[in-house]
Every structure is written in C-alpha cells, then in structure tokens.
Design a protein around this motif. Structure first.
Motif, PDB file in Angstrom:
ATOM      1  N   TYR A 266      16.391   6.928   9.702  1.00  0.00           N
ATOM      2  CA  TYR A 266      16.384   7.920   8.621  1.00  0.00           C
ATOM      3  C   TYR A 266      16.609   7.235   7.273  1.00  0.00           C
ATOM      4  O   TYR A 266      17.457   6.357   7.141  1.00  0.00           O
TER       5      TYR A 266
ATOM      6  N   ASN B  51      18.326   7.967   4.746  1.00  0.00           N
ATOM      7  CA  ASN B  51      19.344   8.898   4.240  1.00  0.00           C
ATOM      8  C   ASN B  51      20.671   8.230   3.912  1.00  0.00           C
ATOM      9  O   ASN B  51      21.712   8.852   3.993  1.00  0.00           O
TER      10      ASN B  51
ATOM     11  N   TRP C 233      10.093   4.068   8.298  1.00  0.00           N
ATOM     12  CA  TRP C 233      11.195   4.964   7.928  1.00  0.00           C
ATOM     13  C   TRP C 233      10.808   6.414   8.193  1.00  0.00           C
ATOM     14  O   TRP C 233       9.674   6.828   7.925  1.00  0.00           O
ATOM     15  N   ASP C 234      11.758   7.156   8.717  1.00  0.00           N
ATOM     16  CA  ASP C 234      11.617   8.596   8.915  1.00  0.00           C
ATOM     17  C   ASP C 234      12.118   9.261   7.636  1.00  0.00           C
ATOM     18  O   ASP C 234      13.316   9.240   7.350  1.00  0.00           O
ATOM     19  N   CYS C 235      11.203   9.816   6.863  1.00  0.00           N
ATOM     20  CA  CYS C 235      11.532  10.224   5.494  1.00  0.00           C
ATOM     21  C   CYS C 235      11.750  11.711   5.310  1.00  0.00           C
ATOM     22  O   CYS C 235      12.122  12.156   4.220  1.00  0.00           O
TER      23      CYS C 235
ATOM     24  N   ILE D 289      18.086  14.341   5.523  1.00  0.00           N
ATOM     25  CA  ILE D 289      17.788  13.906   4.154  1.00  0.00           C
ATOM     26  C   ILE D 289      17.892  15.077   3.187  1.00  0.00           C
ATOM     27  O   ILE D 289      18.455  14.949   2.088  1.00  0.00           O
TER      28      ILE D 289
ATOM     29  N   ALA E  20      15.170   9.873  -0.578  1.00  0.00           N
ATOM     30  CA  ALA E  20      14.644   9.057   0.519  1.00  0.00           C
ATOM     31  C   ALA E  20      14.087   7.738   0.001  1.00  0.00           C
ATOM     32  O   ALA E  20      14.284   6.677   0.618  1.00  0.00           O
TER      33      ALA E  20
ATOM     34  N   ARG F 271      24.329  17.858  12.493  1.00  0.00           N
ATOM     35  CA  ARG F 271      24.551  17.516  11.095  1.00  0.00           C
ATOM     36  C   ARG F 271      25.719  18.268  10.481  1.00  0.00           C
ATOM     37  O   ARG F 271      26.494  17.712   9.718  1.00  0.00           O
TER      38      ARG F 271
ATOM     39  N   ILE G 272      10.957  16.879  12.627  1.00  0.00           N
ATOM     40  CA  ILE G 272      10.874  15.442  12.329  1.00  0.00           C
ATOM     41  C   ILE G 272      10.619  14.613  13.579  1.00  0.00           C
ATOM     42  O   ILE G 272      10.096  13.495  13.502  1.00  0.00           O
TER      43      ILE G 272
ATOM     44  N   SER H 200       7.913  11.593  13.718  1.00  0.00           N
ATOM     45  CA  SER H 200       8.062  10.228  14.226  1.00  0.00           C
ATOM     46  C   SER H 200       7.397  10.041  15.586  1.00  0.00           C
ATOM     47  O   SER H 200       6.962   8.944  15.922  1.00  0.00           O
TER      48      SER H 200
END
Length: 983
Positions: free
Chosen positions: A108, A110, A144-146, A151, A178, A453, A584, A588
């Motif tokens: 991530y 983040n 990268w997972d944006c 995020i 990000a 989260r 997400i 990915s």
C-alpha cells in the motif's frame, strides 16, 4: 597454535577484532601496529626487529572498521558506485539465460516503510540475486497498490481534509498522498539495494494504462458470467461505510456478545404430535439484534428432538435430544422429556414471528444446524447471514433488511427500534420486547470479525453489490493449486485450497470513491446494469484523455454519448452511473494481466496474510480469464514481532524503524547506524517461513557482529592474496596441496552444494547459520589459523605458500558468491579491493562467469583423514593446558586404524616440519600404534630443548644463528618479498 597468530582476540572465537592483539609468542618480533617501527619494542628480543620487513604479512586497503558517523554515506557510496541502480537493466540486456519471473505483490502507498516492508523486499531481492548468479535473466517490476480505504482514510485524516465530501476532492487528496508515499518508499527500497528499474520500470494501480486494463478485464469477466450484481448478505463496516471482503477483516477473540434462548409459539404442530397446551420451539442465537428480521427456524432432518416440560414454565418445548442436559444445566431447572420426535417431523410445522405475531413462518431443514451447542433449532435471518441466505435461496424466502448502513434500525423495524444501534442500545431494546419469551441469556466471549482499518465490529448486511462467482471457477482453481509448489513445504497448500473450496462468492464492490469505478450504467426504473464492449472502449479513451476521475467529473452525456446511447436503445438523460468502486483486491488481483505480459510468474512471495488476499484474487481472476494459475510457486513469510512476540505497534512503543537501523538516529550513541547489510542479514537469518519474525536491537547488533566477522574474513583473504598471480588461480597441481588444503577445498565444495540447496528452497535462516558456522570454525579458527606460518614466513614463490593462496582464493570467491544475495554491499565493496578482480562489479562479472568448483575436490577420504587429525589436535590442545605447544614435542599413541589414517601426514617427513605438526601446532610429533583397539588418542607432551627462531618462532635455530634453516633459505633468496603491511 601458529607462531604467527596475528590478530588473535583473547576470549573470542574470531581471529579478527576491533583491537588487534598479538600472541605473546610473537609479540617480541611482530608487533603489528598501524605504523611499523624499526626500533625494537619494549621487551623485544635483540635482533628480531630486523626481520620484520621480511615477513609476508597481509596487505590491503580494505577497511576493517567503519566510522558509525559515516556508515550511511559509506553504504550510499557503494550503492552509487558499484552499479546497483543499473544492474537490473544491465542483466536484461546482457544475460542470455532462462528468464526468472518474480511478480511483486504491491504494498500500500499509505505511509513510510516499516520492518515488514524490509522483510518482504529483502527476501525478494535475495531470491533475485541468487537466480542472477545462476545466469538467469530476472523479470521483476516493483509495484504499488494505490487505491482503497487505507489510503483514503489516511489522506482524509490529514489536517484540513477530514471534512472533504466532494468525490473529486477526495480523489485528488488521496492521489497526492499515495504519490508522496510512493516516492518515500521507493527511495528507501533503493537504499536497501533492492534490484529493479526504479526510475522507469515500476507499476502503479492508479496509472492510466493500469486502469484501462482493469476496465477491459472487468468486462471480460462480466461477459463470461464470472462477475454479476445481486443482493446478498456481505460483511458491512458501519465505521468505514463500505462492504468488506474476508481479507479486510481481523478477528477479535475477546469480543463479547449476548446469546439468548428464545421461545417461538408453534401454530401448526409437528407430525405425530398430539399434546394439550401450547407448544414452543426453543431457538438459540448469538445475534439477538437479528430477531426482528427472522424469516424461518431451521432444523436438521436426521437429528433427534425431544418435547420437554421445563420446571416453572407453562407449555411444552422442542429442543435437540442431545442438548436437553445442556439446557437443564444452563437453566438450573428440572426438565422432563414428554416425547421424542425425529427432525423430519418438523417439516410441516409453522410458528408465529417472535415480534410480529401476525406473521406466520415455517420450519426449514438446513445442513448447517448441529446439536453441538444451543438448542438444535436455529433462528434464520437471510439478510444477515450467509448460511441463512443459502436457506432463503433454496426455499424462496424474501430478504428483509431492517438495518441501514449506519448500523441502525430503520422505520420498518417498528417504532420501538427505529434509530437504535444494533451494536448498542438496539440489542437491549429487542430483548426488552422479547422479555416474556427469553428463557435464558448468557454473555459469550468469542471470535468476531472487525474492520481491519477502524478496528471496530462489522456485521452481515444484505445489499446490492457486485460479486465474483468463485463457485464457477472453484474446480479449475483447485486443480491449478495442485500444480503449485509451496516453499519451503506444502503446509499452506491445504489452507489456500480450503479457502477456495469454501468461498462461494467474492464481493468486489466498495462504497467509497478512491478507486477504479465500476463501469456500469443503470436506468432509473431498472436494476439491470448497462455494460457493453463499446462503452468499455469509450471509457478507456476517456481515461486516456481525462484520467480515471472522468467517472466523477464528466457529465453523463460524455459518459454515454448520444451515438452509443442510440445504439444501446437508451436515453442518456434517464441513466445513472454506478456509484461503487472496485475492491482493491480486484485491483491488485489483476496485476498479472497488466505486468507479466503473458508470462507465468515463477514465484509470488508475500506475507502469510495474502493467502486470503492477493494469492487468492490473483488465482481466481487468472483461472477465470486464462484457465491457468498466474504463478508456479508461492512462498509466504511471517509478521515482524518484538522479542516478546508482540506485534509492532506505536501505542505499545515497540516499533523499530528500519531506516534508523541502517543509517542511525539523531543520537548515534543511543541509535547507532548498523548499515544496510546488517538489516538484510537480520531479515534473512530470522525469516523462518510461516513463523513470526522477531526483531530487537540485540538481534540487529548480532547481525552487525556477523557482518563484521565476514568483513574481517574477507579483509584477511584480500591481504594474503595481494601478491597471488592470476594465472595461479587455476590448474594448480594437486601434489602441491597438503591434506589441510585438500580438506578446505572439499569443505567449500560441500558448503556450496549445501547452501545452494538451501537457497533453492528459500531456507535463508539456515543459509545464514550454515555460512556463519563455516566461517568461524572451518575458515577462521581452522584454516586461517593453521596456515599462517606457510603464508607469512615461507618464500613468496614456495609451492606450499602458493597452495595456501590458491585455497584462500577459492574460499573467498565461494564465500562471496554464497553471501552475495544477502549482503550485496559488502560483496561489491570487497571486489573493489580484490587484487585479481579489482575494477569488476561482482554481480555483473559472476552472473556471466559463475564459479566452477572442481568436483574432484569432493573427497570423502580426505574429510575422514582430516577429521581424525582434528580429533588429535583437540587432544593435544586439551593436554597442553594453555602452554606454548611450539615448544613441545608430542608423542602420540593411538589405535592402528588411526595410525594408518594419519600416516601420510608424517611418514617420510621431518618430525619438526611434517603436515601433522602444522595441524597440531607443535614443535615435533612422533606417532606410535597401540595394541589397543581404543580409538582415543593418548598424548604426551614434553619440552623441546631448542631455541625458537626469532623470525618465525616455530622452528629451532641452526647452530651459530638466531634463525632456523627455513628462514635462512628465505632470507638468502633473491626473490624474498618486499615489506608487507596488514595496515
């Protein structure tokens, strides 16, 4: 022990240390200091100083110690000057070997890198560098997972951003956040020496090409029937206001719920039951807040049930026969069985809703019902449970949702409940309404899903969502998983297969804005989505021209232009765009299609949490779209914990910053700089697969000490090779090699074979321990120690000395190759000072010129003989009681077997200079076979009536001189070496 045992550290097994100590036996003649003096030292024997310059001491400028204040700059200089940034593209252009594909699971974007990032990226780099040294071309694209909630939440929590509501503003804020995180992480990953084209060869899930590919793949899945929209119960997070997938949950084992046993009144009695008075079914649930949404009571047809009377309660009660004693214990009331009935007799029974009495519902069979706990009769609320939903589908029950997305009851739940929270006062309100029918309540501590989260509980909620049909690809995915290799073993094979087997669907929609929009339109009077290839192609053009924000910024007439609307038979003014974004994990999970360009990855390497995340989403999407797995092998690692086993947490205060480990903190006394290779060694040495990875300052310091030990070993080797001719690195006659030399060549060949096997199975912790053990015991304490006399005091060109250098050259090259994947900075720095390979870059040179050890070096007979000699050496050391053994004569009695094994080491050789004297470090040795079959050695040491040579402190002097015959010959030779200095 050798008379020239330079650099021996007292009370240490390592021969090199911060302060160089000189053994008392040679302190008088070889006081090794940073500057050599021709003046005799205090206590130095007269005449010894003049021989200092004739001793062939190691000579190198390779530094042993690095100033902690300059450590970060030192590492940065190596990274800059030794080709780290160019190596990836160099190997793509220059190597012709088989391609090795490692697909990067995107972290991530983040926040700052943490030790978890370090473990993951360093392990990947170790894999790549090891493959590179086998001559393979590496395909690795860092990513990268944006997108996503992590995020979005962090971006909105920034000062002044918490109240942003406009989707475009939220997306702009999240994108900037990000982008900044990517740059921060990228610089740190590069500072760790991670292989990759970091300037032009990365992928990001928010770039235009990536989003365009995702929209196209979504349409392909939709067209093939793998993606659909439906109303189903999904995990809903009221704290995040979005649907969540299983991979976004964490389970709180200390969650407290109130379980209730409530009675519902039967309106139609079971078959063959004819009792006077009211008949109730006892229903058990751990979620009493769902009782208003009750649509059925489920039972199991092949279970036995009993109709009972309960002390002080009117009427009769149905409960599973096996659970009658449990109920009696819970109520502390006497229970009497009136009649036993089979479960199937409940088939035609009906009851009135526990709250809405006018509603009549049925008893339905369900496979998930058991008689292990509760009452054997389960309340069914299809809107709030997956098993209940399956029952509803099979029996055509309606989905009744009385809860909104805030977790509060809506108006249809009734005036007594509306507005109340199902996580709080709503539970009490429901129980208050049912107080006359609740016969038992208990507080239950159990595992319950929480939002990963917000760390707050979630609940099951039936809502319109987009789903991926896991059941449709289940069999193909399970077949593909059987072909996958699991490193280092198959312990996770069953786990990942179980998840695939039991997962009916995957919710891929989210009710947020920072992500890829679900490309669907809806007529306002119809729930059926409008999706077509023409629309998807149009959206991809809009992404190209306007970016992925187009879905929120452009008017509907641009989203669905008149020409396309007419072709689809719709009026653009009467349609709305889908308000959801894609999960997400869907982002990915499709990375293989965007990055690998048709390749199948040789390896996916991530943390064990990705068994329910990226490994799954990648497999499911790949099988659906291509019919095969996207990877051939998966390798998982554990999570980093402190030395007490606790997870890294800012609130606990046990977080260790990897950047401080490598470069040090503001106060270098409290937070010293240990360097990049120390961090890398820690990651490798403690990455026991599937287990948690401990970290502490003491463990990092231990890694730094081992790196220093390696540095000292390499420094010594570089020093003694300073005059070794390049042509002598090959084709040395085996007749020049003593047993000790042959043993060392056998040992490094065995080591290389063993370590390469450990590398191939990713057991890097064993790679580290094996190499460290070899360096300390076989190299430092054995070979380097025992051969100093040959190396320092023989004639420069003597075959005995060249044999030592030949062995040390191959020891150095082998060790450099074996530690290079883990400590690339140290290895590249060593090559800068290599007298034979100076100017070459290690990975570039060795990837095209791999080390080829001679297979005839593998000699079990040599190892057996050497081990016997080492056993004798241990006996001599034990007998000497710390005395100078060079002044001792050894008389050895042993079994005839051992005598014959060791005979080649002394037979026909002078008793003062045989191979055995070198190994035993004694003045002379005589061996005699014993009549006993006992294999133990009997050693007798007696003083030698000699004066030791003031130059070598090993041999007795010749008459009329203060040096021995060997040293006399060396000094008389015109080829005697010039001055050498270790420093």
């Amino acid at each position: 022990m050798s008379a020239l045992m330079a650099c021996q550290v007292p009370n240490s097994r390592c021969f090199l240390g911060r302060t160089v100590y000189i053994h008392k036996r040679i302190a008088s003649i070889l006081p090794l200091k940073r500057s050599l003096s021709t003046a005799p030292e205090k206590g130095e024997k007269k005449g010894a100083a003049k021989f200092k310059s004739t001793v062939l001491l190691p000579k190198t400028e390779f530094p042993l110690w690095l100033d902690p204040r300059q450590r970060a700059k030192h590492d940065a200089d190596i990274l800059k000057n030794c080709g780290f940034s160019s190596l990836y593209n160099w190997q793509r252009d220059n190597l012709k070997g088989e391609e090795f594909v490692l697909h990067d699971g995107p972290p991530y974007a983040n926040g700052a890198p943490h030790v978890g990032h370090a473990v993951n990226k360093i392990l990947k780099d170790i894999v790549m560098r090891n493959e590179l040294l086998q001559g393979r071309r590496i395909h690795y694209v860092p990513g990268w997972d944006c997108h996503g909630l992590p995020i979005e939440l962090k971006a909105l929590s920034q000062k002044g951003s918490s109240k942003i509501e406009n989707p475009v503003d939220i997306r702009r804020t999240a994108r900037l956040f990000a982008s900044d995180a990517i740059e921060t992480q990228k610089k740190v990953f590069q500072s760790w020496g991670i292989l990759g084209d970091w300037d032009n060869g990365c992928y990001f899930t928010f770039t235009k090409p990536y989003v365009q590919n995702q929209l196209k793949q979504f349409y392909s899945l939709y067209e093939k029937g793998f993606v659909y929209r439906d109303m189903k119960p999904i995990y809903w997070s009221p704290s995040s206001k979005t649907a969540l997938a299983e991979a976004e949950l964490q389970y709180n084992k200390e969650h407290k719920s109130t379980s209730v046993t409530v009675r519902v009144k039967l309106l139609t009695k079971p078959f063959n039951v004819d009792l006077e008075g009211d008949l109730y079914a006892l229903v058990w649930t751990t979620t009493p807040w769902t009782l208003p949404a009750n649509e059925a009571v489920t039972y199991k047809s092949d279970m036995d049930y009993s109709i009972v009377n309960i002390e002080n309660l009117d009427g009769h009660y149905i409960v599973a026969t096996k659970l009658v004693p449990v109920l009696e214990a819970s109520l502390s009331k006497q229970i009497k069985t009136v009649q036993n009935i089979p479960g199937r007799s409940l088939k035609r029974a009906t009851y009135s809703h526990p709250l809405f009495r006018q509603e009549v519902h049925k008893f339905l069979h369900a496979d998930h019902v058991t008689d292990e706990k509760g009452t054997g009769l389960v309340h069914c609320a299809p809107s709030h449970g997956r098993e209940d939903y399956i029952v509803a589908v099979e029996n055509d029950l309606k989905l009744v949702s009385l809860v909104d997305k805030e977790g509060n009851y809506v108006e249809t739940a009734g005036a007594d409940l509306v507005g109340k929270s199902i996580m709080g006062n709503g539970v009490d309100a429901v129980m208050g309404l049912l107080k006359n029918d609740i016969i038992c309540t208990e507080e239950l501590v159990h595992s319950y899903p929480y939002d990963w989260r917000t760390n707050k509980p979630v609940f099951m909620l039936a809502s319109e969502q987009w789903f991926f049909n896991c059941s449709a690809v289940k069999e193909d995915a399970l077949a593909a998983l059987k072909t996958i290799e699991y490193a280092p073993d198959h312990s996770h094979s069953k786990a990942i297969s179980k998840l695939v087997r039991e997962r009916p669907f995957w919710c891929i929609s989210r009710q947020r804005v920072w992500g890829v929009p679900i490309p669907a339109l809806f007529k306002r009077d119809c729930k059926k989505p409008i999706i077509s290839k023409e629309l998807i192609d149009h959206y991809c053009n809009l992404v190209k021209n306007h970016g992925s924000d187009f879905w929120w910024t452009l008017p509907i007439e641009d989203i669905c232009p008149p020409s396309l609307a007419a072709k689809l038979g719709i009026d653009a003014s009467e349609v709305d765009r889908c308000a959801d974004i894609l999960d997400i994990w869907f982002d990915s999970g499709l990375s293989w299609s965007a990055v690998l360009e048709g390749r199948t990855a040789d390896l996916y390497l991530e943390g064990s949490d990705q068994l329910v995340g990226w490994f799954q989403s990648s497999m499911l999407t790949s099988v659906a779209l291509t019919g095969k797995a996207p990877y051939r092998k998966i390798f998982t690692h554990g999570f980093v914990v402190d030395e007490n086993g606790l997870k890294m947490s800012k609130s606990i205060g046990n977080v260790i910053d990897p950047c401080i480990i490598t470069s040090g903190g503001k106060n270098l006394q409290k937070e010293p700089a240990f360097g990049v290779d120390s961090l890398r060694w820690w990651a490798a040495a403690h990455s026991v697969q599937h287990a948690n990875i401990p970290i502490s300052v003491s463990l990092i310091k231990l890694s730094a000490d081992i790196i220093h030990k390696l540095r000292g070993t390499f420094r010594y080797a570089l020093g003694v090779l300073n005059d070794f001719p390049v042509e002598r690195t090959v084709n040395l006659s085996s007749q020049s090699l003593w047993l000790l030399d042959q043993y060392m060549l056998h040992a490094i060949t065995t080591l290389k074979k063993d370590v390469n096997e450990l590398y191939s199975t990713h057991r890097y912790n064993l790679v580290c321990s094996t190499i460290n053990h070899f360096v300390v015991n076989d190299v430092s304490n054995l070979y380097f120690t025992l051969t100093k006399d040959r190396l320092f005091c023989d004639m420069a060109e003597s075959e005995r000395r060249r044999a030592c250098q030949y062995v040390i050259y191959h020891v150095l090259e082998t060790l450099l190759e074996l530690v290079a994947p883990i400590t690339p900075l140290l290895v590249e720095e060593t090559y800068k000072y290599h007298p034979i390979h100076a100017g070459k870059r290690f990975f570039e040179y060795r990837s095209k010129n791999p080390i080829q050890l001679e297979m005839d070096w593998l000699k079990p007979s040599t190892e057996s003989c050497a081990k016997t000699a080492f056993d004798l050496r241990s006996a001599v050391t034990k007998t000497s009681e710390g005395k100078n053994t060079w002044l001792q004569s050894a008389l050895v009695h042993c079994s005839e077997t051992n005598f014959n094994v060791l005979k080649p080491l002394f037979d026909g050789q002078p008793k003062h200079s045989s191979q055995l004297t070198e190994i035993l470090q004694v003045g002379s040795v005589v061996m005699e076979p014993s009549s006993s079959d006992d294999d133990e050695f009997q050693v007798h040491l007696s003083p030698e009536n000699i004066h030791l040579c003031v130059r070598c402190r090993r041999y007795g002097v010749i008459e009329g001189s203060d040096i021995c015959s060997r040293c006399t010959e060396v000094l008389d030779s015109p080829l005697n070496a010039l001055k050498h200095s270790f420093f």
